[in-house]
Design an enzyme around this catalytic site. Structure first.
Site, PDB file in Angstrom:
ATOM      1  N   GLU A 130      41.584  29.687  46.705  1.00 54.91           N
ATOM      2  CA  GLU A 130      41.022  31.019  46.893  1.00 54.91           C
ATOM      3  C   GLU A 130      40.377  30.932  48.182  1.00 54.91           C
ATOM      4  O   GLU A 130      39.063  30.944  48.507  1.00 54.91           O
ATOM      5  CB  GLU A 130      39.885  31.377  45.955  1.00 54.91           C
ATOM      6  CG  GLU A 130      39.913  33.170  45.958  1.00 54.91           C
ATOM      7  CD  GLU A 130      38.834  33.425  44.940  1.00 54.91           C
ATOM      8  OE1 GLU A 130      38.431  34.608  45.314  1.00 54.91           O
ATOM      9  OE2 GLU A 130      38.118  32.868  44.345  1.00 54.91           O
ATOM     10  N   ALA A 141      31.765  35.990  48.086  1.00 55.26           N
ATOM     11  CA  ALA A 141      30.558  34.882  48.011  1.00 55.26           C
ATOM     12  C   ALA A 141      31.218  33.599  48.757  1.00 55.26           C
ATOM     13  O   ALA A 141      30.843  32.596  48.426  1.00 55.26           O
ATOM     14  CB  ALA A 141      30.219  34.507  46.677  1.00 55.26           C
ATOM     15  N   HIS A 142      32.342  33.815  49.714  1.00 53.80           N
ATOM     16  CA  HIS A 142      32.674  32.718  50.485  1.00 53.80           C
ATOM     17  C   HIS A 142      32.042  32.550  51.829  1.00 53.80           C
ATOM     18  O   HIS A 142      31.458  33.501  52.441  1.00 53.80           O
ATOM     19  CB  HIS A 142      34.070  33.034  50.654  1.00 53.80           C
ATOM     20  CG  HIS A 142      35.296  32.840  49.495  1.00 53.80           C
ATOM     21  ND1 HIS A 142      36.014  32.309  49.199  1.00 53.80           N
ATOM     22  CD2 HIS A 142      35.048  33.739  48.416  1.00 53.80           C
ATOM     23  CE1 HIS A 142      36.799  32.493  48.123  1.00 53.80           C
ATOM     24  NE2 HIS A 142      36.172  33.554  47.631  1.00 53.80           N
ATOM     25  N   HIS A 215      41.774  39.012  41.543  1.00 52.28           N
ATOM     26  CA  HIS A 215      40.618  40.070  40.828  1.00 52.28           C
ATOM     27  C   HIS A 215      40.936  41.663  41.240  1.00 52.28           C
ATOM     28  O   HIS A 215      39.993  42.016  42.134  1.00 52.28           O
ATOM     29  CB  HIS A 215      39.419  39.532  40.683  1.00 52.28           C
ATOM     30  CG  HIS A 215      38.872  38.913  42.158  1.00 52.28           C
ATOM     31  ND1 HIS A 215      38.990  39.461  43.443  1.00 52.28           N
ATOM     32  CD2 HIS A 215      38.391  37.688  42.490  1.00 52.28           C
ATOM     33  CE1 HIS A 215      38.681  38.568  44.485  1.00 52.28           C
ATOM     34  NE2 HIS A 215      38.216  37.617  43.698  1.00 52.28           N
ATOM     35  N   ARG A 226      44.931  59.297  51.052  1.00 57.05           N
ATOM     36  CA  ARG A 226      45.648  59.209  52.421  1.00 57.05           C
ATOM     37  C   ARG A 226      45.722  57.690  53.181  1.00 57.05           C
ATOM     38  O   ARG A 226      46.307  57.588  53.727  1.00 57.05           O
ATOM     39  CB  ARG A 226      45.070  60.199  53.284  1.00 57.05           C
ATOM     40  CG  ARG A 226      45.134  61.633  53.014  1.00 57.05           C
ATOM     41  CD  ARG A 226      44.739  62.464  54.046  1.00 57.05           C
ATOM     42  NE  ARG A 226      44.661  63.944  53.813  1.00 57.05           N
ATOM     43  CZ  ARG A 226      43.777  64.655  53.387  1.00 57.05           C
ATOM     44  NH1 ARG A 226      42.608  64.036  53.392  1.00 57.05           N
ATOM     45  NH2 ARG A 226      43.983  65.976  52.957  1.00 57.05           N
ATOM     46  N   GLY A 248      33.670  44.345  32.300  1.00 58.05           N
ATOM     47  CA  GLY A 248      32.776  45.625  32.494  1.00 58.05           C
ATOM     48  C   GLY A 248      31.721  45.525  33.439  1.00 58.05           C
ATOM     49  O   GLY A 248      30.903  46.303  33.623  1.00 58.05           O
ATOM     50  N   ASP A 273      37.145  34.223  36.237  1.00 50.88           N
ATOM     51  CA  ASP A 273      36.760  34.000  37.529  1.00 50.88           C
ATOM     52  C   ASP A 273      34.980  33.507  37.259  1.00 50.88           C
ATOM     53  O   ASP A 273      34.255  33.636  38.129  1.00 50.88           O
ATOM     54  CB  ASP A 273      36.315  35.244  38.354  1.00 50.88           C
ATOM     55  CG  ASP A 273      36.056  34.958  39.740  1.00 50.88           C
ATOM     56  OD1 ASP A 273      36.205  33.726  40.232  1.00 50.88           O
ATOM     57  OD2 ASP A 273      35.479  36.032  40.587  1.00 50.88           O
ATOM     58  N   LEU A 306      28.400  40.408  43.876  1.00 52.68           N
ATOM     59  CA  LEU A 306      28.939  39.544  42.663  1.00 52.68           C
ATOM     60  C   LEU A 306      29.579  38.138  43.292  1.00 52.68           C
ATOM     61  O   LEU A 306      30.238  38.098  44.412  1.00 52.68           O
ATOM     62  CB  LEU A 306      29.857  40.272  42.050  1.00 52.68           C
ATOM     63  CG  LEU A 306      29.625  41.474  40.991  1.00 52.68           C
ATOM     64  CD1 LEU A 306      30.808  42.311  40.737  1.00 52.68           C
ATOM     65  CD2 LEU A 306      28.743  40.995  39.948  1.00 52.68           C
ATOM     66  N   GLY A 308      31.501  35.382  41.449  1.00 43.50           N
ATOM     67  CA  GLY A 308      32.095  34.794  39.909  1.00 43.50           C
ATOM     68  C   GLY A 308      31.292  35.433  38.561  1.00 43.50           C
ATOM     69  O   GLY A 308      30.842  36.572  38.743  1.00 43.50           O
TER      70      GLY A 308
END
Length: 382
Positions: A130, A141-142, A215, A226, A248, A273, A306, A308
């Site tokens: 990834e 988060a990379h 994801h 548009r 969720g 993930d 976020l 993972g």
């Protein structure tokens, strides 16, 4: 040899109310109603007692578990693999996020080195890289310092035989289309993600050979009526399968229901993930180079991004059924036949059928994992 009897067998396209399965070595040799499958001489018998027997689950995106992070320590892949059957996972793609290419190479070497002596657990089918060819505006988060432009020499030698199965990249980056073509021609599945691609840029990536979306909705530009962007391209193009985190948290329950109505089980691949915090208590855990704050439901960087999840794949199955009202057989496809087909493994994984890998899970009436069989061995019992 192993024989499972008195099971309600759910395999995509078929339900056997009172069935039996015979396993020899790592393969299934016979499946059918109990009265039609003779007793296997010398076999160990598992009486399912009416429980539901399903194919083993395949997770295409998992960053680690049980305190181990694949990016930080690729050598932990086999240790994590031993624990994943508790969630019904019998095959997976260990995911290495954006990092120096040496770390990716280390992961490939772990895979090609083969199973350690005495190993019992889920099968790593190859690495999911990834990154590092991601758009810095959607890096999530990379670590930005390791992001790099896509170049063919960077992926030279990447193939399933070399341990590489899936690569996530941003198709709008200069040079990306050439890299997508090179990877696809080598048999590697290319995924679009962590991207600012317009609709047209996304479709150009699909035309070049990309076949997956990482994801869905997360680390992608918003969908505008548009300016539809990558999200709409993934949803509207029948060539594409999408990875989906049904916890969720990454997506609202209403979005999960909407996407299910649009895609169904043939184009949705449920993934976790999950990160190193999976199976661990809340606290601070690692994802690549970063500390991640983990509570009871989510994993976030200090700024709230976020990072993972702690989603268990069997919980994702229950979530999908609860939210959409779909049948068990349909939900199972998203983590069995659909990922197997994406990887070109539809003739050997994802079904309970003669000749297929003996990867199976016994579920209780509330769809909790009771027993997991991987490569013909019982590797987990609740």
């Amino acid at each position: 040899m192993l024989q499972i009897v008195n099971a309600t067998i759910h395999t995509p396209g078929r339900v056997i109310p009172r069935g039996s399965v015979v396993v020899e070595g790592p393969r299934i040799v016979s499946v059918g109603p109990s009265g039609e499958v003779p007793a296997a001489a010398g076999a160990t018998i598992i009486n399912a007692g009416g429980m539901t027997l399903v194919p083993g689950f395949i997770d295409l995106q998992i960053n680690g578990a049980f305190g181990h992070d694949f990016t930080d320590a690729p050598g932990s892949i086999w240790r994590v693999a031993e624990g994943l059957p508790r969630y019904g996972v019998t095959a997976f793609l260990p995911t290495i996020i954006t990092s120096p290419l040496d770390q990716v190479q280390a992961g490939l070497q772990v895979i090609t080195g083969g199973r350690p002596q005495g190993f019992r657990g889920a099968t790593p089918l190859g690495v999911h890289a990834e990154g590092p060819f991601l758009n810095q505006k959607k890096k999530g988060a990379h670590n930005q310092q390791y992001l790099r432009p896509p170049m063919p020499d960077a992926v030279a030698g990447w193939s399933p035989a070399a341990g590489m199965r899936l690569v996530t990249m941003a198709p709008e980056l200069p040079g990306a289309l050439d890299v997508i073509r090179a990877l696809a021609s080598s048999g590697v599945v290319v995924s679009t993600g962590h991207s600012m691609a317009t609709y047209d840029q996304a479709v150009a990536g699909f035309d070049a050979g990309a076949r997956y979306g990482t994801h869905l909705f997360n680390a992608m530009p918003s969908l505008g009526h548009r300016d539809p962007g990558l999200r709409c391209a993934l949803l509207s193009d029948d060539r594409m399968t999408v990875g989906f985190i049904a916890d969720g948290v990454h997506t609202h329950r209403s979005i999960i229901a909407l996407v299910w109505r649009m895609l169904g089980p043939k184009r949705m691949s449920l993934v976790t993930d999950a990160m190193a915090a999976l199976g661990m208590p809340p606290g601070t855990h690692r994802l690549g180079d970063y500390d991640v704050i983990v509570d009871a439901t989510s994993c976030r960087l200090a700024d709230g991004t976020l990072a993972g999840s702690i989603l268990e794949l069997d919980q994702a199955l229950r979530n999908l059924i609860d939210i959409t009202g779909c049948a068990l057989g349909e939900a199972l496809e998203t983590m069995t036949t659909t990922p197997a087909k994406l990887l070109g493994l539809e003739g050997e994984r994802g079904r309970i059928a003669p000749g297929f890998a003996a990867d199976m899970v016994l579920l209780s009436s509330d769809l909790r994992v009771q027993t997991t069989i991987a490569s013909g061995e019982v590797v987990y019992t609740a």
